[in-house]
Each structure stands twice: as C-alpha cells, then as structure tokens.
Motif scaffolding. Structure first.
Motif, PDB file in Angstrom:
ATOM      1  N   ASP A 106     -63.284  38.813  -2.333  1.00 32.01           N
ATOM      2  CA  ASP A 106     -64.302  38.009  -1.666  1.00 32.01           C
ATOM      3  C   ASP A 106     -65.632  38.731  -1.815  1.00 32.01           C
ATOM      4  O   ASP A 106     -65.770  39.857  -1.341  1.00 32.01           O
ATOM      5  CB  ASP A 106     -63.938  37.815  -0.192  1.00 32.01           C
ATOM      6  CG  ASP A 106     -64.877  36.887   0.531  1.00 32.01           C
ATOM      7  OD1 ASP A 106     -65.632  36.156  -0.135  1.00 32.01           O
ATOM      8  OD2 ASP A 106     -64.858  36.881   1.778  1.00 32.01           O
ATOM      9  N   THR A 107     -66.550  38.101  -2.506  1.00 32.85           N
ATOM     10  CA  THR A 107     -67.862  38.674  -2.824  1.00 32.85           C
ATOM     11  C   THR A 107     -67.746  40.083  -3.402  1.00 32.85           C
ATOM     12  O   THR A 107     -68.493  40.976  -3.041  1.00 32.85           O
ATOM     13  CB  THR A 107     -68.822  38.653  -1.609  1.00 32.85           C
ATOM     14  OG1 THR A 107     -68.273  39.448  -0.555  1.00 32.85           O
ATOM     15  CG2 THR A 107     -69.103  37.251  -1.128  1.00 32.85           C
ATOM     16  N   GLY A 108     -66.801  40.248  -4.298  1.00 34.48           N
ATOM     17  CA  GLY A 108     -66.630  41.519  -4.986  1.00 34.48           C
ATOM     18  C   GLY A 108     -65.798  42.548  -4.256  1.00 34.48           C
ATOM     19  O   GLY A 108     -65.494  43.597  -4.803  1.00 34.48           O
ATOM     20  N   LYS A 109     -65.424  42.287  -3.012  1.00 36.47           N
ATOM     21  CA  LYS A 109     -64.584  43.214  -2.250  1.00 36.47           C
ATOM     22  C   LYS A 109     -63.124  42.822  -2.449  1.00 36.47           C
ATOM     23  O   LYS A 109     -62.765  41.655  -2.348  1.00 36.47           O
ATOM     24  CB  LYS A 109     -64.942  43.168  -0.772  1.00 36.47           C
ATOM     25  CG  LYS A 109     -66.308  43.718  -0.482  1.00 36.47           C
ATOM     26  CD  LYS A 109     -66.615  43.678   0.992  1.00 36.47           C
ATOM     27  CE  LYS A 109     -68.016  44.228   1.209  1.00 36.47           C
ATOM     28  NZ  LYS A 109     -68.733  43.499   2.212  1.00 36.47           N
ATOM     29  N   LEU A 110     -62.279  43.808  -2.697  1.00 32.43           N
ATOM     30  CA  LEU A 110     -60.854  43.584  -2.906  1.00 32.43           C
ATOM     31  C   LEU A 110     -60.150  43.739  -1.568  1.00 32.43           C
ATOM     32  O   LEU A 110     -60.313  44.750  -0.891  1.00 32.43           O
ATOM     33  CB  LEU A 110     -60.310  44.587  -3.918  1.00 32.43           C
ATOM     34  CG  LEU A 110     -61.104  44.720  -5.218  1.00 32.43           C
ATOM     35  CD1 LEU A 110     -60.453  45.734  -6.130  1.00 32.43           C
ATOM     36  CD2 LEU A 110     -61.271  43.389  -5.898  1.00 32.43           C
ATOM     37  N   LYS A 111     -59.357  42.724  -1.207  1.00 28.69           N
ATOM     38  CA  LYS A 111     -58.712  42.730   0.108  1.00 28.69           C
ATOM     39  C   LYS A 111     -57.224  42.482  -0.029  1.00 28.69           C
ATOM     40  O   LYS A 111     -56.787  41.726  -0.901  1.00 28.69           O
ATOM     41  CB  LYS A 111     -59.340  41.648   0.996  1.00 28.69           C
ATOM     42  CG  LYS A 111     -60.837  41.870   1.212  1.00 28.69           C
ATOM     43  CD  LYS A 111     -61.446  40.777   2.058  1.00 28.69           C
ATOM     44  CE  LYS A 111     -62.918  41.039   2.284  1.00 28.69           C
ATOM     45  NZ  LYS A 111     -63.530  40.036   3.170  1.00 28.69           N
ATOM     46  N   VAL A 112     -56.455  43.124   0.854  1.00 23.41           N
ATOM     47  CA  VAL A 112     -55.006  42.925   0.889  1.00 23.41           C
ATOM     48  C   VAL A 112     -54.547  42.860   2.335  1.00 23.41           C
ATOM     49  O   VAL A 112     -55.225  43.342   3.249  1.00 23.41           O
ATOM     50  CB  VAL A 112     -54.230  44.049   0.153  1.00 23.41           C
ATOM     51  CG1 VAL A 112     -54.574  44.089  -1.317  1.00 23.41           C
ATOM     52  CG2 VAL A 112     -54.434  45.386   0.800  1.00 23.41           C
ATOM     53  N   ARG A 113     -53.372  42.272   2.496  1.00 23.60           N
ATOM     54  CA  ARG A 113     -52.698  42.257   3.793  1.00 23.60           C
ATOM     55  C   ARG A 113     -51.240  42.590   3.499  1.00 23.60           C
ATOM     56  O   ARG A 113     -50.610  41.938   2.671  1.00 23.60           O
ATOM     57  CB  ARG A 113     -52.843  40.870   4.422  1.00 23.60           C
ATOM     58  CG  ARG A 113     -52.571  40.900   5.908  1.00 23.60           C
ATOM     59  CD  ARG A 113     -52.810  39.565   6.555  1.00 23.60           C
ATOM     60  NE  ARG A 113     -54.247  39.384   6.750  1.00 23.60           N
ATOM     61  CZ  ARG A 113     -54.806  38.197   6.903  1.00 23.60           C
ATOM     62  NH1 ARG A 113     -54.077  37.113   6.874  1.00 23.60           N
ATOM     63  NH2 ARG A 113     -56.100  38.092   7.108  1.00 23.60           N
ATOM     64  N   VAL A 114     -50.705  43.602   4.172  1.00 20.64           N
ATOM     65  CA  VAL A 114     -49.340  44.054   3.910  1.00 20.64           C
ATOM     66  C   VAL A 114     -48.326  43.056   4.462  1.00 20.64           C
ATOM     67  O   VAL A 114     -47.342  42.737   3.805  1.00 20.64           O
ATOM     68  CB  VAL A 114     -49.104  45.469   4.480  1.00 20.64           C
ATOM     69  CG1 VAL A 114     -47.679  45.924   4.236  1.00 20.64           C
ATOM     70  CG2 VAL A 114     -50.077  46.460   3.848  1.00 20.64           C
ATOM     71  N   THR A 115     -48.561  42.552   5.670  1.00 24.78           N
ATOM     72  CA  THR A 115     -47.708  41.516   6.266  1.00 24.78           C
ATOM     73  C   THR A 115     -48.606  40.403   6.789  1.00 24.78           C
ATOM     74  O   THR A 115     -49.825  40.568   6.877  1.00 24.78           O
ATOM     75  CB  THR A 115     -46.872  42.073   7.442  1.00 24.78           C
ATOM     76  OG1 THR A 115     -47.758  42.441   8.497  1.00 24.78           O
ATOM     77  CG2 THR A 115     -46.015  43.255   7.028  1.00 24.78           C
ATOM     78  N   SER A 116     -47.998  39.289   7.180  1.00 24.87           N
ATOM     79  CA  SER A 116     -48.804  38.159   7.667  1.00 24.87           C
ATOM     80  C   SER A 116     -49.552  38.506   8.955  1.00 24.87           C
ATOM     81  O   SER A 116     -50.619  37.963   9.216  1.00 24.87           O
ATOM     82  CB  SER A 116     -47.925  36.923   7.882  1.00 24.87           C
ATOM     83  OG  SER A 116     -46.925  37.201   8.835  1.00 24.87           O
TER      84      SER A 116
END
Length: 177
Positions: free
Chosen positions: A101-111
């Motif tokens: 999102d706008t060049g930032k890399l994002k993750v979520r390990v669980t919901s």
C-alpha cells in the motif's frame, strides 16, 4: 471514500504509458501517475470492484478482459523480491495476508494479528522463522541501486515522484514541472 466507478475523469491522470515488450497475449502493463493522491487512493480502493463492474454499451473492453484487470503498486526490484517471498509464505500457510500500500509492504500472520510493515527478508524471517522462500535471489539488486539492464524505479508511481515518461516510447512526452 468509495467513489462510483463511473465518475472518473481523464484529467485525473497526469501521465500514463505502457511498460516493457508485448507478451504472448499482446498485453503490456501500464503505469499511471495521478494528478492527486486522493484519486489514486479511490482507484486503489475500487480495484476489486473494477473486475466485476458493468461495462457501458460500446465499451472497448470485454467483461472477460475486465475480470483480468490487476491493479498494484509499482515496487522497486528489492521490494518485488520481498513481496514474492511473502506470497510464497502465504501459499504455504505461514502468513494470513500480504499486500502493498503506497509502496509499504504489509503482512498479517493470522486473521486476528496486527498488520506488520516489512522492509526486508529478515523482517519476514522474524515473523515466520527459517524457510527456503526467504533465501535472497542472487540477481536481486540492492535497494536504491540500478542494475545494468534496468534503471532504479524505486519511486515510480508515487505522488510527486518526478516520474518522467520517455518521449516516443508510449508516454505523453510532455515536460514535467
């Protein structure tokens, strides 16, 4: 902030042009710079709805083509390699979600887990442990450095990035301020 899909104005686009060579299907990616960041965000928020939008009578694209539309951030080669590894980890079930999102890399390990911003393969390793997907590719350029075959596109597509198309190569060729 969701805008109807039919309120787009061509004046919302500052510059747009195709990238690379045609592939087997004859299509090429298009990079777009918007005149205002808010318009970019509206399109990005509506990207999934665009695939299922009803096309107007006489539309130049078919419903099948609309289903295949994919809208994504323009990432540096370094960030592309990190996102590739994150997507592999998602396929293996080690991550719940991964996106940029706008060049930032994002993750979520669980919901239920909080969103984490990742900047390196080491950040992913801290979240999921060792995995072959986290081995750096030998041809990956260092962040902020151009390779011999490709210029550094680290800021391409971001607001106020100084993005300049090459005249005669599908870009508008107009001068930037």
């Amino acid at each position: 902030m969701e805008a109807p899909l039919d309120v787009w104005d061509p004046n919302d686009i500052d510059v747009a042009h195709r990238l690379g060579n045609k592939n087997r299907s004859g299509t090429r990616p298009v990079i777009v710079k918007f005149t205002r960041f808010e318009k970019r965000q509206e399109l990005y928020a509506a990207r999934k709805r665009i695939r299922s939008a009803e096309l107007g009578r006489g539309s130049p694209i078919t419903a099948t083509e609309a289903e295949n539309v994919f809208i994504a951030d323009s990432l540096t080669k370094h960030n592309q390699s990190i996102m590739f590894a994150a997507r592999q980890l998602k396929r293996k079930g080690k991550l719940f979600a991964t996106w940029s999102d706008t060049g930032k890399l994002k993750v979520r390990v669980t919901s239920e887990a909080p969103t984490k911003i990742i900047k390196s393969l080491a950040d992913l390793q801290k979240l999921v442990g060792d995995d072959p997907a986290l081995e750096p590719a030998p041809e990956t350029a260092e962040p902020g450095r151009a390779s011999a075959n490709r210029p550094d596109l680290s800021a391409a597509g971001e607001e106020g990035d100084g993005f300049r198309p090459v005249p005669g190569r599908g870009g508008s060729g107009r001068k930037q301020k």
